[in-house]
Design a protein around this motif. Structure first.
Motif, PDB file in Angstrom:
ATOM      1  N   LEU A  56      24.928  13.935 -21.976  1.00  0.00           N
ATOM      2  CA  LEU A  56      26.106  13.392 -21.280  1.00  0.00           C
ATOM      3  C   LEU A  56      26.395  11.993 -21.823  1.00  0.00           C
ATOM      4  O   LEU A  56      26.114  10.979 -21.173  1.00  0.00           O
ATOM      5  N   ASN A  57      26.955  11.939 -23.021  1.00  0.00           N
ATOM      6  CA  ASN A  57      27.251  10.634 -23.636  1.00  0.00           C
ATOM      7  C   ASN A  57      28.340   9.890 -22.875  1.00  0.00           C
ATOM      8  O   ASN A  57      29.207  10.501 -22.258  1.00  0.00           O
ATOM      9  N   GLY A  58      28.290   8.561 -22.932  1.00  0.00           N
ATOM     10  CA  GLY A  58      29.294   7.729 -22.267  1.00  0.00           C
ATOM     11  C   GLY A  58      28.848   7.187 -20.927  1.00  0.00           C
ATOM     12  O   GLY A  58      29.553   6.391 -20.306  1.00  0.00           O
ATOM     13  N   PHE A  59      27.641   7.579 -20.473  1.00  0.00           N
ATOM     14  CA  PHE A  59      27.163   7.124 -19.167  1.00  0.00           C
ATOM     15  C   PHE A  59      26.573   5.717 -19.307  1.00  0.00           C
ATOM     16  O   PHE A  59      25.714   5.481 -20.152  1.00  0.00           O
ATOM     17  N   PRO A  60      27.031   4.767 -18.494  1.00  0.00           N
ATOM     18  CA  PRO A  60      26.535   3.382 -18.615  1.00  0.00           C
ATOM     19  C   PRO A  60      25.178   3.184 -17.939  1.00  0.00           C
ATOM     20  O   PRO A  60      24.775   3.989 -17.096  1.00  0.00           O
ATOM     21  N   HIS A  61      24.513   2.121 -18.317  1.00  0.00           N
ATOM     22  CA  HIS A  61      23.266   1.776 -17.626  1.00  0.00           C
ATOM     23  C   HIS A  61      23.613   1.295 -16.213  1.00  0.00           C
ATOM     24  O   HIS A  61      24.511   0.468 -16.039  1.00  0.00           O
ATOM     25  N   PRO A  62      22.942   1.833 -15.181  1.00  0.00           N
ATOM     26  CA  PRO A  62      23.318   1.509 -13.797  1.00  0.00           C
ATOM     27  C   PRO A  62      22.806   0.176 -13.267  1.00  0.00           C
ATOM     28  O   PRO A  62      23.028  -0.153 -12.105  1.00  0.00           O
ATOM     29  N   SER A  63      22.152  -0.602 -14.097  1.00  0.00           N
ATOM     30  CA  SER A  63      21.631  -1.894 -13.647  1.00  0.00           C
ATOM     31  C   SER A  63      22.751  -2.798 -13.149  1.00  0.00           C
ATOM     32  O   SER A  63      23.836  -2.845 -13.735  1.00  0.00           O
ATOM     33  N   GLY A  64      22.481  -3.518 -12.075  1.00  0.00           N
ATOM     34  CA  GLY A  64      23.446  -4.488 -11.541  1.00  0.00           C
ATOM     35  C   GLY A  64      23.761  -5.579 -12.552  1.00  0.00           C
ATOM     36  O   GLY A  64      24.817  -6.212 -12.497  1.00  0.00           O
TER      37      GLY A  64
END
Length: 262
Positions: free
Chosen positions: A214-222
């Motif tokens: 699932l390319n395009g998913f960002p890192h969820p870190s604040g």
């Protein structure tokens, strides 16, 4: 469900059990737990028990490497489990359960996955169930399974380049790629651009299937200030990719189910 083939837990188990509950950084970043180092590149890799593999997982969420906080958490889990659990697999599963994207990062991750409607494909009411009642459907892991430090700090995945450094590349191929081979083509969600680049490399070299990423998913870190923009730009393409992935997998099941029994 099993322990990763590359696991070193038996080698370190007694040492971990003998540690005091109050874990200082110098106890963790100690020669006793140092696996390898690249002095020229100022890299150090330490042992931590992130070696539980959920082979039945339908979804694999991939980060770069456990950080010092997760390392400390994993050691504490083993120390606390030593009184109640004796089975290595149970101990390592407990470690995995206690270190899967805690705090705001998990909240951000769930929000984005729910917006992509992943839960509907899995028959869930929300992807937050992946971290509770439906944990059997997910494997949380890292490209580098053991904590990596660059110049004494958590390795970010960019410097040095993971695919151009032989030490790091070895761990990606020998550990992470091997872990994935024990599963049945799960959906792979890379957290951030650096993870995506490595997964693309693995797909190009036939370690994994490209249509499962699932390319395009960002890192969820604040701390990732670009995540909202990146998610918004890639949202429609990711929703479409999920549709294609699950439709293909469903047709495989139907095809397999139609075969005559022998």
């Amino acid at each position: 469900m099993s322990i990763a083939a590359y696991s070193k837990f038996n080698m370190y188990r007694d040492q971990l059990f003998s540690l005091a509950a109050s874990l200082e950084d110098e106890v963790l970043l100690n020669e006793a737990f140092l696996l390898e180092k690249d002095e020229k590149k100022q890299l150090e890799i330490y042992y931590a028990p992130f070696e539980y593999v959920n082979e039945q997982a339908k979804v694999v969420i991939v980060g770069i490497t456990p950080g010092l906080f997760q390392m400390k958490q994993s050691y504490s889990t083993v120390i606390n489990a030593s009184d109640q659990l004796t089975n290595n697999e149970e101990i390592l599963r407990e470690v995995k359960n206690n270190s899967s994207f805690q705090g705001p990062m998990r909240k951000n991750l769930i929000t984005m996955l729910d917006e992509l409607q992943l839960h509907k494909h899995l028959g869930l009411s929300s992807t937050n169930e992946l971290f509770s009642t439906a944990s059997n459907l997910v494997q949380t892991t890292s490209l580098l399974p053991y904590p990596v430090f660059y110049k004494g700090k958590n390795y970010s995945g960019s410097t040095p380049n993971m695919l151009k450094n032989e030490l790091l590349k070895k761990y990606v191929v020998d550990c992470f790629a091997t872990e994935l081979k024990s599963m049945d083509n799960p959906l792979i969600i890379p957290l951030g651009v650096n993870v995506s680049k490595v997964l693309d490399f693995l797909a190009e070299n036939n370690y994994i299937e490209s249509n499962s990423i699932l390319n395009g998913f960002p890192h969820p870190s604040g701390g990732n200030g670009h995540r909202h923009k990146q998610f918004s730009e890639n949202k429609d393409a990711m929703i479409e990719r999920l549709e294609v992935y699950f439709k293909k997998n469903e047709s495989k099941k139907v095809e397999f189910g139609s075969l005559p029994r022998i």
